[in-house]
Design a protein around this motif. Sequence first.
Motif: not given
Length: 353
Positions: A119-123, A130-133, A205-206
């Motif tokens: 999860i990445r969050q900002n203002e 989803v990193d499936d590497a 990403e979503l």
Amino acid sequence: MAQELNQAYFELHQIEPILSWAEKSGVDIDGILARLGIDADARKGTAESRVRIVDYYRIQREIARLMDDLTAQLSERKLLYQTGPFVVTQMRSAVTLMDAIRSLASHFNMMHGGNYNNIRQNETTLTLVVDDASFPYRFRDDSALTHFIGDALLIKTQCLLESISNGTAGRALKRVVLKRDRQEAGKEHLRFWQVPISYGHSAYELVYDIDVACEPITPARDVDLTTDGLFDRVIRYLEELSPTVDTRSYTARTEDLIADGYETQQAAASQLGISIATYRRRLSEENTSFRDILQESRARRAGRMLEQGESVAQVSEKLGYSDVRAFNRAFKKLRGLSPAAFIKMNEPPVHAK
């Protein structure tokens, strides 16, 4: 979205490696396609091969059920099919979309044994990454296939979140980020998305509006909230978005409903929108009955579970038989041999040293 969603398709040949692998593992792929009203010749390119995106999840669900693997054999690391309802149940306790997203990411990381969801969050935004590497894809050397699998995973995730959040996920979604190149072929399924798509990134990403993601959510009234299986919920939600006229036989539709968990005649008739008397008459015209279709469906599932090493008692319990003797009688009537004899017949040969 319903009008646009009708245009979300994929070509059956795109997933042929998946179908072939499952077939070699004993899954009757042509039988699955027939029950969905899909011409098996489409696999060879000799028939119409364009298939609705919802049917991809139906095919995946059947493979997952038969192989007892929630990943439908897309991963080299098996994940028990029963974990699907667990994930959905945990997400249903969420009071905001943000809670649901965090729950989904956390539980899938736990079950897959890796930090693939973050999860990445900002203002202004909340982003599910989803990193499936490093994900153990079975078909990792086929980039076109893995890109399709990744795209389909995002669609499945969004449908799941929308069904849980009563459409809040749809209102909150601002952008979709994909790994495939913009020019890459085979992307008709991307017409599902009604937001900007960004191509050529290192992860999926979503991206959601954080203010909407923090709004309280209430259960949806027009979605079957009793359907707790992950695939079942996604399929039901897609069908709600884009209903179509089902021209298949009542036998085929009944097999599909039983696969969805509707294992009583009354429940199946209700889903078909007809009376029980009419339902019985339609099946009789096709020289079958609900009981016969149910028994055959259970026998297929039983055979697969026995082949996978489950005991007769375990299979009997999972399929809802009153006791082992009732299961033995039903299986022998349909297959001509007892479950014990079936297990023995399917044991791998012992090679002399």
